[in-house]
Scaffold this motif. Structure first.
Motif, PDB file in Angstrom:
ATOM      1  N   GLU A  22       0.840  -1.186   0.000  1.00 24.40           N
ATOM      2  CA  GLU A  22       0.000   0.000   0.000  1.00 24.40           C
ATOM      3  C   GLU A  22       0.883   1.246   0.000  1.00 24.40           C
ATOM      4  O   GLU A  22       1.842   1.328   0.748  1.00 24.40           O
ATOM      5  CB  GLU A  22      -0.850  -0.047   1.268  1.00 24.40           C
ATOM      6  CG  GLU A  22      -1.790   1.082   1.445  1.00 24.40           C
ATOM      7  CD  GLU A  22      -2.620   0.903   2.702  1.00 24.40           C
ATOM      8  OE1 GLU A  22      -3.820   0.694   2.566  1.00 24.40           O
ATOM      9  OE2 GLU A  22      -2.055   0.980   3.806  1.00 24.40           O
ATOM     10  N   GLU A  23       0.565   2.193  -0.849  1.00 20.80           N
ATOM     11  CA  GLU A  23       1.322   3.443  -0.908  1.00 20.80           C
ATOM     12  C   GLU A  23       0.944   4.312   0.283  1.00 20.80           C
ATOM     13  O   GLU A  23      -0.231   4.510   0.567  1.00 20.80           O
ATOM     14  CB  GLU A  23       1.016   4.203  -2.207  1.00 20.80           C
ATOM     15  CG  GLU A  23       1.503   3.506  -3.448  1.00 20.80           C
ATOM     16  CD  GLU A  23       3.026   3.474  -3.535  1.00 20.80           C
ATOM     17  OE1 GLU A  23       3.684   4.436  -3.099  1.00 20.80           O
ATOM     18  OE2 GLU A  23       3.553   2.470  -4.036  1.00 20.80           O
ATOM     19  N   ARG A  24       1.944   4.824   0.974  1.00 19.91           N
ATOM     20  CA  ARG A  24       1.681   5.669   2.132  1.00 19.91           C
ATOM     21  C   ARG A  24       2.433   6.978   2.003  1.00 19.91           C
ATOM     22  O   ARG A  24       3.633   7.003   1.809  1.00 19.91           O
ATOM     23  CB  ARG A  24       2.131   4.984   3.420  1.00 19.91           C
ATOM     24  CG  ARG A  24       1.328   3.774   3.734  1.00 19.91           C
ATOM     25  CD  ARG A  24       1.749   3.197   5.040  1.00 19.91           C
ATOM     26  NE  ARG A  24       0.990   1.985   5.289  1.00 19.91           N
ATOM     27  CZ  ARG A  24       1.114   1.257   6.362  1.00 19.91           C
ATOM     28  NH1 ARG A  24       1.974   1.606   7.285  1.00 19.91           N
ATOM     29  NH2 ARG A  24       0.399   0.183   6.520  1.00 19.91           N
ATOM     30  N   LYS A  59      -9.757  12.677  -4.711  1.00 19.48           N
ATOM     31  CA  LYS A  59      -8.851  12.489  -3.584  1.00 19.48           C
ATOM     32  C   LYS A  59      -9.487  11.619  -2.496  1.00 19.48           C
ATOM     33  O   LYS A  59      -8.800  10.900  -1.789  1.00 19.48           O
ATOM     34  CB  LYS A  59      -8.481  13.864  -3.026  1.00 19.48           C
ATOM     35  CG  LYS A  59      -7.377  13.865  -2.025  1.00 19.48           C
ATOM     36  CD  LYS A  59      -7.012  15.300  -1.658  1.00 19.48           C
ATOM     37  CE  LYS A  59      -5.808  15.345  -0.760  1.00 19.48           C
ATOM     38  NZ  LYS A  59      -5.421  16.720  -0.445  1.00 19.48           N
ATOM     39  N   ARG A  61     -11.254   8.919  -2.722  1.00 19.06           N
ATOM     40  CA  ARG A  61     -11.032   7.479  -2.946  1.00 19.06           C
ATOM     41  C   ARG A  61      -9.701   7.037  -2.363  1.00 19.06           C
ATOM     42  O   ARG A  61      -9.597   5.962  -1.786  1.00 19.06           O
ATOM     43  CB  ARG A  61     -11.059   7.177  -4.447  1.00 19.06           C
ATOM     44  CG  ARG A  61     -12.255   6.459  -4.925  1.00 19.06           C
ATOM     45  CD  ARG A  61     -12.115   6.037  -6.376  1.00 19.06           C
ATOM     46  NE  ARG A  61     -11.325   6.912  -7.223  1.00 19.06           N
ATOM     47  CZ  ARG A  61     -11.786   7.979  -7.884  1.00 19.06           C
ATOM     48  NH1 ARG A  61     -13.050   8.302  -7.779  1.00 19.06           N
ATOM     49  NH2 ARG A  61     -11.000   8.708  -8.631  1.00 19.06           N
ATOM     50  N   ASP A  62      -8.677   7.886  -2.510  1.00 22.42           N
ATOM     51  CA  ASP A  62      -7.353   7.543  -1.996  1.00 22.42           C
ATOM     52  C   ASP A  62      -7.363   7.421  -0.479  1.00 22.42           C
ATOM     53  O   ASP A  62      -6.660   6.594   0.079  1.00 22.42           O
ATOM     54  CB  ASP A  62      -6.323   8.596  -2.418  1.00 22.42           C
ATOM     55  CG  ASP A  62      -6.161   8.687  -3.928  1.00 22.42           C
ATOM     56  OD1 ASP A  62      -6.488   7.694  -4.606  1.00 22.42           O
ATOM     57  OD2 ASP A  62      -5.718   9.738  -4.413  1.00 22.42           O
ATOM     58  N   TYR A  63      -8.137   8.244   0.183  1.00 21.52           N
ATOM     59  CA  TYR A  63      -8.189   8.222   1.644  1.00 21.52           C
ATOM     60  C   TYR A  63      -9.095   7.109   2.161  1.00 21.52           C
ATOM     61  O   TYR A  63      -8.817   6.510   3.187  1.00 21.52           O
ATOM     62  CB  TYR A  63      -8.649   9.573   2.193  1.00 21.52           C
ATOM     63  CG  TYR A  63      -7.539  10.589   2.202  1.00 21.52           C
ATOM     64  CD1 TYR A  63      -6.728  10.730   3.314  1.00 21.52           C
ATOM     65  CD2 TYR A  63      -7.275  11.388   1.101  1.00 21.52           C
ATOM     66  CE1 TYR A  63      -5.687  11.653   3.332  1.00 21.52           C
ATOM     67  CE2 TYR A  63      -6.246  12.305   1.103  1.00 21.52           C
ATOM     68  CZ  TYR A  63      -5.458  12.436   2.226  1.00 21.52           C
ATOM     69  OH  TYR A  63      -4.426  13.335   2.226  1.00 21.52           O
ATOM     70  N   THR A  65      -9.735   4.167   0.874  1.00 16.89           N
ATOM     71  CA  THR A  65      -9.260   2.806   0.627  1.00 16.89           C
ATOM     72  C   THR A  65      -7.900   2.535   1.253  1.00 16.89           C
ATOM     73  O   THR A  65      -7.357   1.455   1.088  1.00 16.89           O
ATOM     74  CB  THR A  65      -9.166   2.539  -0.887  1.00 16.89           C
ATOM     75  OG1 THR A  65      -8.294   3.505  -1.478  1.00 16.89           O
ATOM     76  CG2 THR A  65     -10.532   2.621  -1.543  1.00 16.89           C
ATOM     77  N   ASN A  66      -7.363   3.487   1.989  1.00 18.90           N
ATOM     78  CA  ASN A  66      -6.033   3.358   2.567  1.00 18.90           C
ATOM     79  C   ASN A  66      -6.156   3.149   4.077  1.00 18.90           C
ATOM     80  O   ASN A  66      -6.621   4.034   4.797  1.00 18.90           O
ATOM     81  CB  ASN A  66      -5.224   4.620   2.255  1.00 18.90           C
ATOM     82  CG  ASN A  66      -3.781   4.483   2.624  1.00 18.90           C
ATOM     83  OD1 ASN A  66      -3.437   4.152   3.741  1.00 18.90           O
ATOM     84  ND2 ASN A  66      -2.917   4.764   1.657  1.00 18.90           N
ATOM     85  N   HIS A  69      -4.470   5.862   6.363  1.00 15.91           N
ATOM     86  CA  HIS A  69      -5.209   7.121   6.497  1.00 15.91           C
ATOM     87  C   HIS A  69      -6.433   6.951   7.398  1.00 15.91           C
ATOM     88  O   HIS A  69      -6.763   7.849   8.173  1.00 15.91           O
ATOM     89  CB  HIS A  69      -5.629   7.657   5.136  1.00 15.91           C
ATOM     90  CG  HIS A  69      -4.497   8.199   4.321  1.00 15.91           C
ATOM     91  ND1 HIS A  69      -3.611   9.139   4.796  1.00 15.91           N
ATOM     92  CD2 HIS A  69      -4.096   7.935   3.059  1.00 15.91           C
ATOM     93  CE1 HIS A  69      -2.720   9.426   3.875  1.00 15.91           C
ATOM     94  NE2 HIS A  69      -2.993   8.709   2.809  1.00 15.91           N
TER      95      HIS A  69
END
Length: 189
Positions: A22-24, A59, A61-63, A65-66, A69
């Protein structure tokens, strides 16, 4: 003597790499962070035949699914005392966050706008007090309270909500003395 299938098998195994992580983005540079410009509609009712204008950056969606975050949002929710009005999501002096009834819209962009701009009759504006990435993390956590994020990324229930302390916080108890060895534990004769 080598088997003929070892060479292709070796090639396949070398080509199969590890799973992608996962990209962090732990903390962006505060000087480079600017507020996103989201245009959200609070209602579908508009004057004229056209629907309201909605422009989102994606933006959210990125938060949502992470997992990182979302867990940060859970921490920030407590740190900024959102519990004071919304309790643990069930509502108190502020509205509940666990249900499907949202006065100003339930999308992450609407929640970000509510945190940033505030709302009449109680919700203060946090513009300039909370950095934009943290507002997005809190909004993503708020969405997770009502089950609107993937289960694999959603944070777990807080230890404070369990009936007893977590296993790692309990005092170690000594082993229970005595007892007899069961027949299955005895040596055969």
């Amino acid at each position: 003597m080598r088997a003929p299938y070892l060479a292709p098998l070796l090639i396949v195994l070398c080509g199969a790499g590890p799973c992608q992580r996962e990209e962090r983005e732990v903390r962006p540079d505060p000087a480079a962070v600017a507020e996103t410009d989201e245009r959200v509609a609070l209602s579908t009712i508009t004057a004229g035949p056209a629907a309201p204008v909605v422009e989102t950056s994606g933006k959210g969606r990125d938060y949502e699914t992470n997992a990182y975050h979302l867990s940060q949002g859970k921490t920030l929710y407590k740190w900024f005392n959102c519990n004071g009005c919304h309790a643990n999501g069930g509502g108190d002096s502020g509205p509940p966050l666990m249900d499907d009834k949202w006065i100003y819209g339930g999308s992450i962009e609407n929640i970000v706008a509510a945190i940033r701009e505030g709302r009449p009759n109680g919700m203060p504006s946090f513009r300039g007090r909370i950095p934009d990435p943290q507002i997005w993390e809190i909004a993503a956590y708020v969405r997770s309270m009502s089950g609107n994020v993937p289960a694999a990324a959603a944070p777990s229930r807080s230890d404070s909500l369990h009936a007893r302390p977590a296993e790692n916080r309990q005092t170690p108890s000594p082993p229970v003395p005595g007892g007899s060895t069961p027949p299955s534990g005895l040596m055969p004769e």
